[in-house]
Design an enzyme around this catalytic site. Structure first.
Site, PDB file in Angstrom:
ATOM      1  N   HIS A   1       0.810  -1.223   0.000  1.00  0.00           N
ATOM      2  CA  HIS A   1       0.000   0.000   0.000  1.00  0.00           C
ATOM      3  C   HIS A   1       0.846   1.277   0.000  1.00  0.00           C
ATOM      4  O   HIS A   1       0.322   2.347  -0.294  1.00  0.00           O
ATOM      5  CB  HIS A   1      -0.946   0.007   1.200  1.00  0.00           C
TER       6      HIS A   1
ATOM      7  N   GLU B   1     -11.647  -3.444   0.091  1.00  0.00           N
ATOM      8  CA  GLU B   1     -10.816  -4.614  -0.186  1.00  0.00           C
ATOM      9  C   GLU B   1     -11.689  -5.867  -0.172  1.00  0.00           C
ATOM     10  O   GLU B   1     -12.762  -5.893   0.443  1.00  0.00           O
ATOM     11  CB  GLU B   1      -9.717  -4.737   0.866  1.00  0.00           C
TER      12      GLU B   1
ATOM     13  N   HIS C   1      -6.835  -3.922  11.520  1.00  0.00           N
ATOM     14  CA  HIS C   1      -5.826  -4.453  10.593  1.00  0.00           C
ATOM     15  C   HIS C   1      -4.408  -4.367  11.162  1.00  0.00           C
ATOM     16  O   HIS C   1      -3.858  -5.374  11.585  1.00  0.00           O
ATOM     17  CB  HIS C   1      -5.918  -3.753   9.240  1.00  0.00           C
TER      18      HIS C   1
END
Length: 653
Positions: A72, A202, A156
């Site tokens: 990312h 996602e 996350h």
């Protein structure tokens, strides 16, 4: 207006996340990652799509980075320092602190170990991070006069955020990677009910619904314990921050409880720095970590020691958390090559592996893996796949869509087949459009705008009065066609089970748009009086067709024609229009008769200005059917009546 979404990476793929969006005339890049499955030009996104001439700063209004994972943010220094982007970059404080460490580690592996050229330098990383603007959770940032962004907690990894983006009346949410389930050190993702026009989410685990977290942890610990008890080594490939800390807390607690002496190692120099970051950003952890932090730092591990390369030759069992997580380089790959031939050893893959990496080949069950042009490895060790990945599963993705009430969904960061399954499920369950574009494919999504309108008090008052008048019970005498109770009951039984129109209420008036004033919804007569215009009446009429033969057959089959028709049986005198009117009248009595007064004579049904009648001889030249006419002022009631008539005549088509 239109929102455009173009994946430059992570379109029907996992890795190299980079989504270009256009919203309200603003161009924004969401993430700027690298692909772990490639070492050539495919490693970074194709930035030439944005500009062929390299004027990226003029083309983009800002760049937003969701979290510090390299898929990312790994291409960010390349984009800023080597491609020339000089505009604003936004990320959270933890992401800004941790990003340069992982980027430097990535640079060392690529340049110092692999000898790659045309790669960003340490100085490039430092210069890149100087351009970053750190944001707090729930802090609204005005990038310019029109563009607003706001970060929400994504779980996350430490510092991961979802971003809400708004320009004027158009809005969008980009999730990055997120987890809707809390774990041992982080909380679950959360966002307000922002109702975005577009949600870009996602979909790594689009077809997975995970089992109980507790059973997974128990299975993990049992497998590790059994392997070391049999004298084998266990390698657990992880990334330096995130799942590493989660599993370290789990195994540390177990080792303490079982009083085990088998050594556990962590193969990165980031361990101490990781603990520093968790101390520094303690508010990003879950409630348990925060509440116990003063008395005991959960990240100060007693049984887990730093790894040294010389330990690879040590005899006896050991457990090693080795980076990186997909076996594409570094210590994890080095240990795998050494331990793979021995069936006593074990590798536990705790997360997703991108296609093309050694990790993905291991999970695919390959018994001989070509590492590079000079090295191949026989895979005899035990391979276990236990998903401790901090990504949302299918249930979590559906939960987020429901939570933020998105109007459109775009799936990224997932495999094409999995996306297709989730896409159909989203469209079926929520009834909203869903897209899964490939890299370089543009999705254009039309947006709707809510325009606030003031309603005059007189219009609302008059509407309420008319509604109360319309709800007076029907006191009209029954018609001759209703003389038999048995006949009426027979009619009702012949109707569809559900003949109720929608409950939507129409209020009729006139929109008044006056420069510099809010739009107003006013009583038509008031507007006409103010403007000096003459009042005129508009009348509408439609024909509702039916099949006379089918109607007669249905009547005879139901065996109640004799009670309704002439005593003789009336084969030649039977009037299909009169019978259709009877059918409609009973349907209206059943559906709205308690609220609206109905009147019936021989050839028509009347409800206020609405008249349902049989056609005249001249009108019979056209296609047969009942004629329904109404004045403009009764259009709301006419809409309800039309739906009832349509249902009543449906069986006669």
């Amino acid at each position: 207006m239109t929102i455009q979404v173009v994946p430059l990476g992570a379109g029907q793929d996992v890795g190299r996340s980079c989504i270009l969006i256009t919203i309200g005339g603003k161009n924004i890049m969401l993430d700027c990652g690298m692909h772990m499955g490639f070492n050539d030009e495919r490693r970074f996104p194709d930035f030439s799509y944005i500009s062929k001439t390299g004027d990226f700063t003029e083309m983009l209004d800002c760049v937003i980075i969701s979290h510090f994972h390299l898929d990312h943010c790994g291409a960010l220094p390349f984009f800023t320092e080597m491609c020339g982007y000089d505009g604003p970059i936004y990320m959270t404080h933890p992401t800004k602190a941790i990003c340069p460490l992982l980027l430097e580690d990535y640079r060392k592996i690529s340049v110092d170990r692999k000898g790659e050229r045309n790669f960003f330098t340490s100085a490039n990383i430092k210069d890149c991070m100087k351009k970053v603007i750190a944001v707090n959770l729930h802090q609204s940032i005005m990038v310019d006069d029109d563009l607003e962004i706001c970060a929400y907690y994504a779980g996350h990894v430490l510092g991961a955020a979802m971003f809400y983006i708004r320009v004027g009346e158009e809005s969008l949410v980009y999730t990055g990677d997120y987890n809707m389930t809390p774990d041992r050190h982080l909380g679950s993702a959360w966002i307000d009910k922002v109702r975005p026009d577009v949600l870009i989410t996602e979909s790594t685990y689009a077809t997975t619904i995970r089992d109980s977290k507790r059973s997974r942890e128990r299975d993990f610990l049992k497998k590790v314990h059994d392997c070391v008890a049999d004298g084998g080594n266990v390698i657990i490939p992880v990334f330096a921050l995130g799942r590493a800390q989660e599993l370290c807390i789990l195994i540390e607690t177990y080792w303490e409880r079982m009083d085990l002496k088998v050594p556990i190692y962590f193969s990165t120099g980031l361990t101490e720095k990781a603990n520093h970051f968790y101390r520094l950003f303690i508010n990003w952890t879950n409630e348990k970590i925060k509440s116990t932090f003063v008395h005991r730092n959960m990240f100060d591990f007693k049984h887990i020691k730093p790894w040294e390369r010389s330990f690879i030759e040590l005899p006896g069992p050991m457990v090693v958390f080795a980076t990186p997580g997909m076996l594409h380089s570094g210590t994890s790959l080095e240990l795998f090559k050494k331990w793979a031939p021995n069936p006593k050893n074990m590798i536990i893959m705790p997360g997703y592996c991108v296609a093309g990496t050694v990790g993905s080949k291991v999970l695919a069950g390959e018994k001989k893996i070509q590492i590079d042009s000079f090295t191949s490895v026989d895979v005899n060790l035990q391979v276990k796949n236990l998903s401790f990945s901090a990504h949302a599963d299918a249930k979590g993705i559906m939960q987020l869509i429901r939570q933020c009430e998105a109007k459109n969904v775009v799936l990224v960061h997932g495999e094409k087949s999995s996306m297709g399954f989730l896409k159909s499920r989203i469209m079926t369950e929520f009834g909203i459009p869903c897209f899964d574009p490939a890299n370089g494919e543009t999705v254009s999504i039309e947006t709707t705008h809510v325009i606030p309108i003031e309603m005059s008090a007189s219009l609302l008052k008059r509407h309420l009065i008319r509604q109360s008048e319309a709800q007076e019970p029907d006191m009209s005498p029954p018609s001759s066609s209703e003389s038999s109770d048995d006949s009426t009951e027979a009619f009702k039984k012949s109707l569809p089970a559900e003949v109720r129109p929608k409950d939507t209420v129409l209020i009729q008036g006139m929109l008044v748009i006056d420069e510099g004033k809010p739009i107003r919804f006013e009583e038509a007569e008031e507007v006409l009086q103010k403007s000096g215009l003459a009042k005129h009446k508009v009348r509408f009429e439609v024909r509702k067709a039916y099949n006379a033969t089918a109607l007669r057959a249905a009547v005879e089959e139901a065996d109640y024609y004799q009670s309704m028709g002439p005593e003789s049986g009336g084969s030649s005198e039977w009037d299909s229009d009169a019978f259709a009117l009877d059918l409609v009248y009973v349907a209206l009595q059943s559906a709205i008769g308690n609220h609206v007064a109905l009147a019936r004579d021989g050839s028509a049904i009347a409800v206020r200005s609405i008249r349902i009648r049989a056609p005249t001889m001249a009108e019979e030249k056209e296609k047969g059917g009942l004629l329904i006419g109404w004045d403009y002022q009764d259009e709301d009631l006419a809409t309800r009546i039309l739906s009832v008539v349509t249902l009543a005549l449906a069986s006669t088509r």
